[in-house]
Enzyme design. Sequence first.
Site, mmCIF file in Angstrom:
data_model
loop_
_atom_site.group_PDB
_atom_site.id
_atom_site.type_symbol
_atom_site.label_atom_id
_atom_site.label_comp_id
_atom_site.label_asym_id
_atom_site.label_seq_id
_atom_site.Cartn_x
_atom_site.Cartn_y
_atom_site.Cartn_z
ATOM 1 N N ARG A 51 -10.507 -2.414 -0.056
ATOM 2 C CA ARG A 51 -9.274 -3.006 0.583
ATOM 3 C C ARG A 51 -7.933 -1.599 -0.054
ATOM 4 O O ARG A 51 -6.654 -1.446 -0.024
ATOM 5 C CB ARG A 51 -8.227 -4.531 0.242
ATOM 6 C CG ARG A 51 -9.148 -4.928 1.207
ATOM 7 C CD ARG A 51 -8.163 -6.249 1.221
ATOM 8 N NE ARG A 51 -8.790 -7.165 0.834
ATOM 9 C CZ ARG A 51 -9.536 -8.231 0.544
ATOM 10 N NH1 ARG A 51 -9.006 -9.044 1.693
ATOM 11 N NH2 ARG A 51 -9.649 -9.065 -0.811
ATOM 12 N N HIS A 179 -33.207 -6.081 -7.285
ATOM 13 C CA HIS A 179 -32.585 -5.172 -8.220
ATOM 14 C C HIS A 179 -34.412 -4.684 -9.050
ATOM 15 O O HIS A 179 -34.943 -4.181 -9.810
ATOM 16 C CB HIS A 179 -31.615 -4.226 -8.925
ATOM 17 C CG HIS A 179 -31.049 -5.712 -10.175
ATOM 18 N ND1 HIS A 179 -31.051 -6.605 -9.519
ATOM 19 C CD2 HIS A 179 -31.591 -5.345 -11.015
ATOM 20 C CE1 HIS A 179 -30.363 -7.216 -10.901
ATOM 21 N NE2 HIS A 179 -30.563 -6.507 -11.887
ATOM 22 N N LYS A 183 -37.103 -2.433 -11.047
ATOM 23 C CA LYS A 183 -37.538 -2.137 -12.275
ATOM 24 C C LYS A 183 -38.730 -2.061 -12.167
ATOM 25 O O LYS A 183 -39.827 -1.873 -11.841
ATOM 26 C CB LYS A 183 -37.535 -3.786 -13.496
ATOM 27 C CG LYS A 183 -36.335 -3.842 -13.264
ATOM 28 C CD LYS A 183 -36.107 -5.212 -14.125
ATOM 29 C CE LYS A 183 -34.537 -5.732 -14.281
ATOM 30 N NZ LYS A 183 -33.713 -4.877 -14.409
ATOM 31 N N HIS A 241 -34.800 -13.163 -8.690
ATOM 32 C CA HIS A 241 -35.922 -12.310 -8.957
ATOM 33 C C HIS A 241 -37.127 -12.948 -9.914
ATOM 34 O O HIS A 241 -38.008 -12.336 -9.418
ATOM 35 C CB HIS A 241 -34.592 -11.982 -10.426
ATOM 36 C CG HIS A 241 -33.612 -10.934 -10.001
ATOM 37 N ND1 HIS A 241 -33.134 -10.273 -8.935
ATOM 38 C CD2 HIS A 241 -32.088 -11.799 -10.713
ATOM 39 C CE1 HIS A 241 -31.862 -10.335 -8.659
ATOM 40 N NE2 HIS A 241 -30.773 -10.755 -9.995
HETATM 41 C C1 BG6 Z 1 -27.496 -10.393 -11.214
HETATM 42 C C2 BG6 Z 1 -27.419 -11.652 -12.203
HETATM 43 O O1 BG6 Z 1 -28.740 -10.417 -10.347
HETATM 44 O O2 BG6 Z 1 -29.059 -9.894 -12.312
HETATM 45 C C3 BG6 Z 1 -26.909 -11.632 -13.481
HETATM 46 O O3 BG6 Z 1 -26.005 -12.501 -10.926
HETATM 47 C C4 BG6 Z 1 -27.745 -11.140 -14.039
HETATM 48 O O4 BG6 Z 1 -26.026 -13.120 -13.410
HETATM 49 C C5 BG6 Z 1 -28.339 -9.344 -13.923
HETATM 50 O O5 BG6 Z 1 -27.431 -11.184 -15.476
HETATM 51 C C6 BG6 Z 1 -30.001 -9.442 -14.698
HETATM 52 O O6 BG6 Z 1 -29.770 -8.141 -14.627
HETATM 53 P P1 BG6 Z 1 -30.707 -7.819 -15.482
HETATM 54 O O7 BG6 Z 1 -31.111 -5.786 -14.158
HETATM 55 O O8 BG6 Z 1 -29.636 -6.236 -15.710
HETATM 56 O O9 BG6 Z 1 -31.346 -7.914 -16.015
#
Ligand code: BG6
Length: 491
Positions: A51, A179, A183, A241
């Site tokens: 924005r 994500h 990894k 995750h």
């Molecule tokens: C995120 C969470 O999805 O993953 C965060 O919202 C967390 O709270 C993070 O810190 C951890 O990711 P990584 O890759 O650092 O283990």
Amino acid sequence: MITHAKPVVAFDLVIFGGTGDLAMRKLLPAMFRRFLDGQLPAPCRLIGVAREQQSTDTYRQRVSEALRKAVKEDDAIARIDAFLGMVSYHPLDATSDTGWEDFAQDLKSIEDHVRVFYLSTSPGIFVDICERLRQHGLNGEGSRVVIEKPIGHDLASACEINDAVGAVFAENQIFRIDHYLGKETVQNLLALRFANVLFEPLWNAAHIDHVQITVAETVGVEQRGPYYDHAGALRDMVQNHLLQLLCMVAMEPPASLNADTVRDEKLKVLHALKTIDAGNAGQVTVRGQYRAGSANGQSVPGYLEDLGSPASDTETFVALKAQVCNWRWAGVPFYLRTGKRMPHRVSEIIIHFRDIPYSIFAESSGRISANKLVLRLQPDEGVKLWMMAKYPGPGGLRLQSVPLDMSFAEAFGVQQPDAYERLLLDVVRGNLTLFMRRDEVEAAWKWIDPILAAWAESPDSPRSYTAGTWGPSASVALIERDGRTWHDDDH
Ligand code: BG6
């Protein structure tokens, strides 16, 4: 370093939330590394959208600062300016028409680009953004939309988001990112299980005693208090995750790496999870909240101080015992544990094999520990197989557990790429294998919702734990009640 990177087709990556933390800390640095590796063809465009009114020059300046924090090598820094040539900025408000026509024209000025819309914004505006993309004809076949978690805060809200995004984009255009799936070690789990003959015959209840999945962080909630306090560790980490990791460990061998084939197998695991609700949550879940303590040798405040609030029942730690009710895993517990302000940053999966059925060794040879396969996601990605060996030299047959230890960085002599590097290019390629399908997200919520409901009904609050420890003692008790202990890397 030899690069095996293949350039992708030219694309536009539009980042909604382009001034935000994820864009600056992860997405743009990931694109920069792919650029350094020669994977981004020249006409690619990286367009930040937010924005805020600012010029492309100002935005580039901010991106440049972010990249300097993310990369340290001089030859990489020297190429920042060349990369910035691909970067531009568009001020846009998802809730107002202003600027959208120009934005659409600009994108359409190059017709045949794959267009990736990354929604790194609050989920509250996903629907508005998708609707405007549709109005401006930007949801055609070559377009893809990436949505970040949280995808809802329960099953009903996840369905609403999925319905709304699904009204504009077809399922094969929707990339729900987790994500953790990007990894390296998680992808290596596929290689380990399905490119070796060694493990798969043992990968079942007959040979595996239990599985542990730990994702521990040393950080607290940082600046994310308002989001985190509505989420908590169960929604923030376990729903996505940790469950995704569990699925990768527990799924049946897929017939191919085709996205739907893999996701079908993961979905079956989610469907096989035994329900945790008010009837058993007290026995199989533990939630905690950190109080003041220390992290990396420094005193740190507790969660409430971090939040700036006198009270909150939000958990910053969860440990739970999950059961996958099918033939392969009957009776094999999956212990999951995640928390903020733990003593170390470590994410690992531990496959704990059964004890040998009978020992031929004298008691003086020492205790025979069960084999353990440790898949380390971070830091120092690698695989360790703990096995018994004879201690060298005379003095009788003394046995000791020692690891066969493979660090991916050492074995391959290359730096491990960040998860977003792989995932963003998979979006461009249209490869959905490492992304969550709608039914997976919904099945995960379906399992999480009764836990949340059980906690909401319970008169108990999360147990407090001191920052810099492994969570409340009840987490130790949770696993010790079953005669097991949490893995500790020294043995
Ligand atoms: C995120 C969470 O999805 O993953 C965060 O919202 C967390 O709270 C993070 O810190 C951890 O990711 P990584 O890759 O650092 O283990």
